[in-house]
Write a protein that holds these residues in place. Structure first.
Motif, short mmCIF file in Angstrom:
data_model
loop_
_atom_site.label_atom_id
_atom_site.label_comp_id
_atom_site.label_asym_id
_atom_site.label_seq_id
_atom_site.Cartn_x
_atom_site.Cartn_y
_atom_site.Cartn_z
N VAL A 154 93.30 10.05 102.68
CA VAL A 154 93.10 10.18 101.09
C VAL A 154 91.72 10.65 100.73
O VAL A 154 91.63 11.65 99.89
N VAL A 155 90.53 10.30 101.43
CA VAL A 155 89.33 10.89 101.33
C VAL A 155 89.14 12.41 101.35
O VAL A 155 88.80 13.18 100.76
N GLY A 187 101.95 15.25 105.90
CA GLY A 187 102.14 15.35 104.35
C GLY A 187 100.97 15.56 103.51
O GLY A 187 100.74 16.17 102.65
N GLN A 188 99.75 14.78 104.16
CA GLN A 188 98.62 15.08 103.60
C GLN A 188 97.95 16.54 103.87
O GLN A 188 97.33 16.78 102.89
N VAL A 189 98.11 16.97 105.06
CA VAL A 189 97.88 18.45 105.22
C VAL A 189 98.27 19.24 104.02
O VAL A 189 97.77 20.03 103.67
N SER A 194 97.71 22.57 99.40
CA SER A 194 98.24 22.86 98.37
C SER A 194 97.28 22.87 96.99
O SER A 194 97.48 23.69 95.99
N LEU A 195 96.23 21.93 97.22
CA LEU A 195 95.03 22.24 96.07
C LEU A 195 94.25 23.32 96.20
O LEU A 195 93.44 23.51 95.38
N VAL A 196 94.33 24.08 97.44
CA VAL A 196 93.78 25.38 97.46
C VAL A 196 94.47 26.52 97.08
O VAL A 196 94.33 27.09 96.01
N ASN A 287 106.32 12.76 99.08
CA ASN A 287 105.58 12.08 100.02
C ASN A 287 104.00 11.43 99.55
O ASN A 287 103.89 10.37 99.82
N LEU A 288 103.46 12.36 99.02
CA LEU A 288 102.09 11.53 98.27
C LEU A 288 102.29 10.58 97.09
O LEU A 288 101.50 9.77 97.27
N ALA A 289 103.37 10.63 96.38
CA ALA A 289 103.86 9.77 95.42
C ALA A 289 104.18 8.32 96.29
O ALA A 289 103.61 7.25 95.89
N GLY A 290 104.81 8.46 97.19
CA GLY A 290 104.92 7.43 98.10
C GLY A 290 103.95 6.88 99.01
O GLY A 290 103.81 5.64 98.81
N ILE A 291 102.72 7.75 99.20
CA ILE A 291 101.81 7.09 99.88
C ILE A 291 100.98 6.34 98.85
O ILE A 291 100.50 5.29 99.23
N GLY A 292 100.98 6.94 97.52
CA GLY A 292 100.34 6.14 96.59
C GLY A 292 100.95 4.95 95.88
O GLY A 292 100.23 3.80 95.98
#
Length: 330
Positions: A154-155, A187-189, A194-196, A287-292
């Motif tokens: 997450v960091v 998923g985090q990769v 995607s933020l770039v 995936n990120l919604a699930g992680i959160g």
């Protein structure tokens, strides 16, 4: 599990909608933050847990498989021998360093160090889940390692989209190498890249695929190391049973490779490729919604200061090592 799945999808759709008004943050980061907030306030019901965990794991596997339609052998060729050398060195040095500081600096047990090393070097919780039974790690060791590695991811999710373009301002390949070589889970990769931009997603995923493909090698070596250590402790000389390596490679890696070969030989319709990209993108948000939603405050507290420090030192080392190797190799 349908209730938890439905809630995760609703959070994902809400994140997509909000991203229209906060495009700089992106649907992925919004989904993660929204998931953490809701998962610790309004959506804490136990009946949601199973569906949220399913949503965190399985949709992204389909998305990863579909990524094979977006890349070709020519794309992989662009990584060259430098890409393979970079990933092999990153993984090897990460495992040795993480196990070493775990023993010397943070005084954790050997199996926890092995889980932390494999989780950070390969693919986060998936690698830990694969390694844990092979080295006979306990549930507490496994859960603590997963929590620590997840928090580290997450960091990096928030740091690397700003740090990567700042260090390598004119190269999507090198930004992809930084993200794909350091961030823990697949998923985090995808979420971080995607933020770039979309090009970085492609390159980061390829670097990450090299790491995931080597998962079987890491599990095999960890298993053998644990068995030798156990035999030495017990004074035994029994034969180590063979491990079926092909079973250690996830199905979506085989599917990814098959679709990659097909897209390299056959020109796929643009509608099909764009559809695959859309599915992959949305499943990355899911995936990120699930992680959160699954990242509880008690999980953060349960990791303890020692393990949080362990994870922080690890990711600082990984990012520093990645930047150094990229400059040396490229």
């Amino acid at each position: 599990m349908w209730l938890g799945i439905g809630v995760t999808l609703l959070v994902s759709i809400l994140a997509e909608w909000l991203s229209r008004y906060i495009p700089s943050l992106g649907a992925e980061a919004i989904a993660l933050l929204l998931g953490i907030f809701l998962g610790n306030t309004l959506l804490t019901q136990p009946q949601l847990t199973a569906g949220v965990k399913w949503s965190e794991k399985y949709p992204i596997e389909i998305g990863i498989a579909l990524l094979g339609m977006e890349v070709t052998l020519a794309t992989i060729e662009a990584l060259g021998w430098q890409g393979i050398l970079y990933i092999v060195l990153m993984m090897t040095m990460t495992i040795y360093f993480v196990m070493w500081i775990g023993k010397v600096l943070f005084k954790v047990d050997r199996k926890s160090g092995m889980l932390m090393g494999s989780g950070n070097a390969v693919c986060g919780s998936s690698a830990i889940a694969a390694v844990a039974p092979e080295i006979k790690a306990s549930d507490d060791q496994r859960r603590t390692a997963v929590a620590t590695v997840s928090l580290s991811g997450v960091v990096l999710l928030f740091v690397l989209p700003a740090l990567g373009p700042a260090i390598f301002p004119h190269s999507d390949v090198l930004v992809g190498a930084l993200i794909g070589g350091t961030v823990q889970s697949v998923g985090q990769v995808i979420g971080t890249a995607s933020l770039v931009n979309i090009n970085v997603v492609g390159y980061a995923t390829l670097y990450k695929m090299l790491r995931v493909i080597l998962l079987s090698v890491v599990v095999l070596l960890m298993s053998r190391s644990a068995q030798r250590h156990e035999q030495q402790a017990l004074g035994e000389t029994q034969t180590v049973p063979p491990i079926k390596v092909y079973k250690l490679v996830p199905w979506f890696i085989y599917a990814f490779l098959i679709l990659l070969l097909v897209s390299s030989v056959v020109t796929l319709p643009q509608a099909t490729v764009h559809g695959a990209k859309a599915v992959t993108g949305f499943f990355g948000v899911v995936n990120l919604a699930g992680i959160g939603l699954n990242l509880k405050w008690k999980t953060i507290a349960g990791s303890g200061v020692k393990y949080l420090g362990y994870g922080l030192v690890t990711i600082i080392f990984q990012v520093g090592l990645a930047v150094t190797l990229i400059h040396l190799i490229y």
